[in-house]
Design a protein around this motif. Structure first.
Motif, short mmCIF file in Angstrom:
data_model
loop_
_atom_site.label_atom_id
_atom_site.label_comp_id
_atom_site.label_asym_id
_atom_site.label_seq_id
_atom_site.Cartn_x
_atom_site.Cartn_y
_atom_site.Cartn_z
N UNK A 228 -2.86 2.89 3.32
CA UNK A 228 -3.74 1.67 2.93
C UNK A 228 -2.80 0.40 2.39
N UNK A 229 -1.58 0.43 2.52
CA UNK A 229 -0.82 -0.85 2.32
C UNK A 229 -1.05 -1.99 3.24
N UNK A 230 -1.09 -1.75 4.46
CA UNK A 230 -1.68 -3.23 5.33
C UNK A 230 -2.94 -3.40 4.79
N UNK A 231 -2.70 -4.86 4.61
CA UNK A 231 -4.08 -5.73 4.02
C UNK A 231 -5.58 -5.18 4.46
N UNK A 248 -5.44 -6.88 -3.36
CA UNK A 248 -4.11 -5.98 -2.98
C UNK A 248 -3.16 -7.08 -2.67
N UNK A 249 -3.59 -8.12 -2.19
CA UNK A 249 -2.59 -9.40 -1.62
C UNK A 249 -1.91 -9.60 -2.71
N UNK A 250 -2.59 -9.89 -4.11
CA UNK A 250 -2.01 -10.37 -5.26
C UNK A 250 -0.91 -9.20 -5.68
N UNK A 251 -1.58 -7.94 -6.00
CA UNK A 251 -1.02 -6.98 -6.51
C UNK A 251 0.38 -6.86 -5.42
N UNK A 252 0.19 -6.46 -4.23
CA UNK A 252 1.42 -6.09 -3.28
C UNK A 252 2.28 -7.29 -3.34
N UNK A 253 1.92 -8.60 -3.48
CA UNK A 253 3.23 -9.56 -3.66
C UNK A 253 4.00 -9.15 -4.83
N UNK A 254 3.28 -9.05 -6.15
CA UNK A 254 4.10 -8.76 -7.19
C UNK A 254 4.96 -7.33 -7.23
N UNK A 255 4.40 -6.51 -6.48
CA UNK A 255 5.13 -5.28 -6.32
C UNK A 255 6.37 -5.56 -5.48
N UNK A 257 7.93 -8.17 -4.99
CA UNK A 257 8.85 -9.11 -5.48
C UNK A 257 9.66 -8.33 -6.70
N UNK A 258 8.94 -7.51 -7.31
CA UNK A 258 9.45 -6.96 -8.51
C UNK A 258 9.96 -5.47 -8.27
N UNK A 259 9.69 -4.79 -7.25
CA UNK A 259 10.05 -3.47 -7.06
C UNK A 259 9.47 -2.65 -7.82
N UNK A 260 7.99 -2.82 -7.85
CA UNK A 260 7.17 -1.87 -8.56
C UNK A 260 7.29 -0.48 -7.76
N UNK A 261 7.00 0.66 -8.74
CA UNK A 261 6.56 1.88 -7.97
C UNK A 261 5.07 2.15 -8.10
N UNK A 262 4.44 2.44 -7.08
CA UNK A 262 3.13 3.09 -6.87
C UNK A 262 3.07 4.50 -7.20
N UNK A 263 2.37 4.99 -8.27
CA UNK A 263 2.23 6.64 -8.48
C UNK A 263 0.94 6.85 -7.60
N UNK A 264 0.90 7.69 -6.37
CA UNK A 264 -0.10 7.87 -5.61
C UNK A 264 -1.02 8.93 -6.06
N UNK A 275 6.94 -0.94 -2.10
CA UNK A 275 6.37 -1.76 -0.79
C UNK A 275 7.22 -2.93 -0.46
N UNK A 276 7.22 -3.27 0.78
CA UNK A 276 8.46 -4.50 1.29
C UNK A 276 7.45 -5.34 1.97
N UNK A 277 7.75 -6.59 1.90
CA UNK A 277 7.16 -7.88 2.63
C UNK A 277 7.99 -8.23 3.50
N UNK A 278 7.83 -8.05 4.85
CA UNK A 278 8.47 -8.84 5.96
C UNK A 278 7.69 -9.64 6.68
N UNK A 279 7.80 -10.72 7.23
CA UNK A 279 7.29 -11.49 8.01
C UNK A 279 5.63 -11.56 7.51
#
Ligand SMILES: [Zn+2]
Length: 295
Positions: A228-231, A248-255, A257-264, A275-279
């Motif tokens: 569920x990571x892709x928007x 999602x967009x707001x939180x994933x951008x912060x995650x 940038x800041x290298x957050x860990x998500x506990x699933x 999460x990584x952001x590329x292109x």
């Protein structure tokens, strides 16, 4: 239970994985507008089109206050056979009390229960029927935390969301005298706060642990699985899917940038992701566990 349950210490907090069981939900409902030809490449559906789901809680022990927080507690045991069959509830794989005792804890040790929200697969473990058929609280000392807006929703649900709230879950919490309503950004203690999102349901709180230059976010139903990571991959169950898209967009951008860990909570294969952001696209870094926080 023959599964590995991880734990890690970060700053004043020790985090413990609590697997409470497995169940299955309809794959179509889990992926909303995404066609099965796409999601079936990510996860295998059974002959009833259901996909495997974890119910993974997080136990947080704070050295600075001595508190023991449990975040959500699974589906519980109050189901009748019909429901167990519909959802393929599996407590052989793991269960709440077994996982607590694996880490050396008993239910009476829990001081605080943070509910992300009160859908049945998140709060069912709060109560159980004893041998006399009397409803009992599993955690006799714990204070319960729910957001004000979510509590309002759970007590007066709309017709579409009603099926996710069970009376025998909600009423005992209401009558316990131990319920505390909290707001967005509530600080439980230094380093443990919550972030509220409203797309899946009103007032879903995601606990955030910040310690030792690391941020761990309990993803709950904002990101039920790594898929569920892709928007656009948003659950059909969400009440306000476009709101989820923004959150999602707001939180994933912060995650990213800041290298957050998500506990699933619900991902049957991934306990922790980053999460990584590329292109302009988000991708999940999978296969992590709590152990990956220890550096
Ligand atoms: Zn939910």
């Amino acid at each position: 239970m023959e599964i590995d349950l991880s734990q890690v210490t970060t700053g004043p907090f020790t985090l413990y994985t609590i697997e409470t069981g497995r169940f299955r939900l309809d794959g179509g409902a889990m992926f909303g507008v995404v066609p099965k030809t796409l999601w079936a490449r990510q996860v295998e559906a059974d002959d009833k089109n259901r996909i495997p789901m974890a119910m993974r809680s997080l136990l947080v022990h704070s050295e600075q206050t001595g508190k023991l927080y449990l975040i959500d507690n699974g589906i519980g045991t109050k189901f009748d056979e019909k429901y167990e069959a519909i959802y393929q509830v599996d407590h052989q794989h793991s269960n709440l009390l077994g996982s607590l005792s694996h880490h050396g804890f008993a239910p009476r040790d829990i001081t605080d229960i943070i509910f992300t929200h009160l859908h049945f697969d998140h709060c069912g473990g709060t109560t159980f029927y004893d041998e006399q058929g009397v409803l009992q609280h599993t955690f006799p000392r714990a204070r319960y935390y729910v957001t004000t807006s979510h509590w309002e929703t759970a007590r007066h649900p709309n017709a579409r969301e009603k099926a996710s709230f069970f009376d025998d879950n909600i009423k005992p919490i209401q009558e316990s005298g131990r319920l505390t309503l909290v707001e967005d950004g509530h600080i439980y203690e230094e380093g443990l706060s919550s972030l509220v999102v409203n797309g899946h349901t009103l007032g879903q709180q995601l606990p955030v642990i910040k310690a030792n230059q690391q941020t761990v976010v309990f993803a709950a139903d904002l990101l039920p699985t790594a898929s569920h990571v892709p928007l656009p991959w948003i659950m059909g169950y969400d009440m306000r899917p476009l709101r989820t898209l923004e959150e999602k967009e707001d939180i994933l951008n912060r995650a990213a940038t800041e290298g957050w860990f998500f506990f699933m909570e619900h991902d049957s294969r991934n306990e922790v992701i980053q999460v990584d952001k590329k292109n302009e696209k988000f991708t999940a870094r999978t296969g992590l566990t709590l152990d990956d926080l220890a550096d």
